[in-house]
Design an enzyme around this catalytic site. Structure first.
Site, short mmCIF file in Angstrom:
data_model
loop_
_atom_site.label_atom_id
_atom_site.label_comp_id
_atom_site.label_asym_id
_atom_site.label_seq_id
_atom_site.Cartn_x
_atom_site.Cartn_y
_atom_site.Cartn_z
N GLY A 28 -5.88 0.02 6.72
CA GLY A 28 -6.78 0.63 7.69
C GLY A 28 -7.69 -0.38 8.36
N ASP A 56 -1.21 9.47 11.60
CA ASP A 56 -2.51 9.17 10.99
C ASP A 56 -3.46 10.35 11.25
OD1 ASP A 56 -4.97 8.20 10.18
OD2 ASP A 56 -4.66 6.22 11.04
N GLU A 236 -7.16 -11.96 6.36
CA GLU A 236 -8.11 -11.85 5.27
C GLU A 236 -7.35 -11.50 3.99
OE1 GLU A 236 -11.15 -9.06 6.23
OE2 GLU A 236 -11.91 -10.20 7.94
#
Length: 344
Positions: A28, A56, A236
């Site tokens: 997400g 979604d 990340e």
């Protein structure tokens, strides 16, 4: 570290004209909707008709295109062959389930059977997504779209969605096999699946028809000529970790995936001395660079597309159309033509 020699774009997906189903998903908040809408736009330039579907619950494609969509396909403003729809996660759910508190007048055996049947149906993982998926696929099968792009929910929901054809194929097969023992319950099953008040034989026939459709879909989802999954992430740790988990699960389910989009990359500006103007930007850039190197090592056999973090959000057909060019033209900070992509 090995240099990724594959083309750093989605051109391979766009050129693969045999594809019928394209899933776009990931953790997400990584920009899945912008990427899926952009991919649908690029596909609309080379394919006869394109449908983008939001599975979604957040339904962001209405926000992305600045146009309200619902559970039936609607033409996207500004396009002749691009359509969009948003399915509701609770379609076919509570209203069709048996009320466990209602006493049965047909005896303890039938009452117990109904409770067991309800638990079987209600116990399926992601039953709300499953029922939505079932109704959605029936609708799509009745239409003639050249290719369908799924803007999926975050990873966990998406994996359940992709498991549904295999799961329901097994469940329906078992139910049909139990017809002789549980014939009185087949009508009840028909009601649960939204098939109406029909006889046990009619219910069985409907289940067989549904099973045939599900088997075809299941087969198509596992065919790399017809189906592929585009993973979207950011540079990340948590996003990369979830991307690896997603790819492993897709591989386990025999679903093709060979494209990764790394979104929201920061390209800090430098001053006349070659120093980054913003210290925070420099620190963030260093973190992203580390994970980009890991992605290059882990996924050397993937097409890895790098997309920039822009100064403003991408919203509306015009901005999406411009942004979609990043999927086929690798981003170049020093190119003046790239800057023009974000203009109206």
């Amino acid at each position: 570290m090995m240099e990724n020699t594959l083309e750093p774009t989605l051109q391979n997906v766009i050129n693969q004209t045999t594809l019928k189903w394209i899933f776009v998903g990931g953790k997400g908040g990584v920009g899945k909707t912008t990427c899926s809408c952009s991919l649908a736009i690029q596909l609309s330039q080379v394919r006869r008709s394109v449908l983008i579907i939001s599975t979604d619950p957040a339904h962001n494609i209405s926000d992305a295109f600045a146009q309200k969509f619902n559970k039936t396909p609607s033409a996207v403003n500004g396009f002749n062959n691009l359509y969009a729809m948003e399915i509701e996660a609770n379609l076919g759910n509570d209203a069709q389930m048996v009320n466990p508190g209602v006493e049965s007048s047909e005896g303890d055996i039938i009452s117990l059977g109904r409770q067991v049947l309800q638990e079987m149906v209600g116990g399926l993982p992601g039953i709300d997504e499953a029922m939505s998926f079932s109704q959605m696929m029936k609708l799509i099968q009745s239409m003639d779209f050249d290719v369908v792009v799924f803007d999926t929910a975050p990873t966990g929901h998406t994996l359940r969605l992709l498991q549904f054809p295999t799961l329901i194929e097994s469940s329906l097969g078992k139910l049909i096999g139990l017809q002789s023992s549980f014939a009185p319950l087949m009508t009840q099953m028909g009601g649960m699946l939204g098939l109406g008040e029909i006889s046990a034989d009619d219910t069985t026939n409907k289940l067989r028809e549904t099973l045939d459709v599900v088997r075809r879909i299941n087969s198509q989802f596992k065919d790399p000529d017809l189906t592929t999954f585009v993973c979207v992430c950011i540079a990340e740790f948590l996003s990369l970790y979830e991307t690896e988990r997603l790819i492993q699960e897709l591989t386990k389910q025999n679903i093709d995936t060979h494209n990764i989009i790394v979104n929201q990359l920061l390209y800090p500006e430098e001053d006349e001395n070659g120093c980054v103007k913003c210290k925070k930007c420099s620190a963030r850039y260093g973190i992203q660079k580390k994970y980009l190197e890991q992605i290059a090592d882990l996924y050397e056999d993937f097409n890895v597309t790098k997309l920039p973090l822009l100064e403003s959000e991408v919203r509306g057909p015009g901005q999406l159309r411009n942004f979609s060019r990043y999927l086929i033209v690798p981003y170049d900070l020093n190119s003046s033509t790239v800057d023009n992509l974000t203009t109206h």
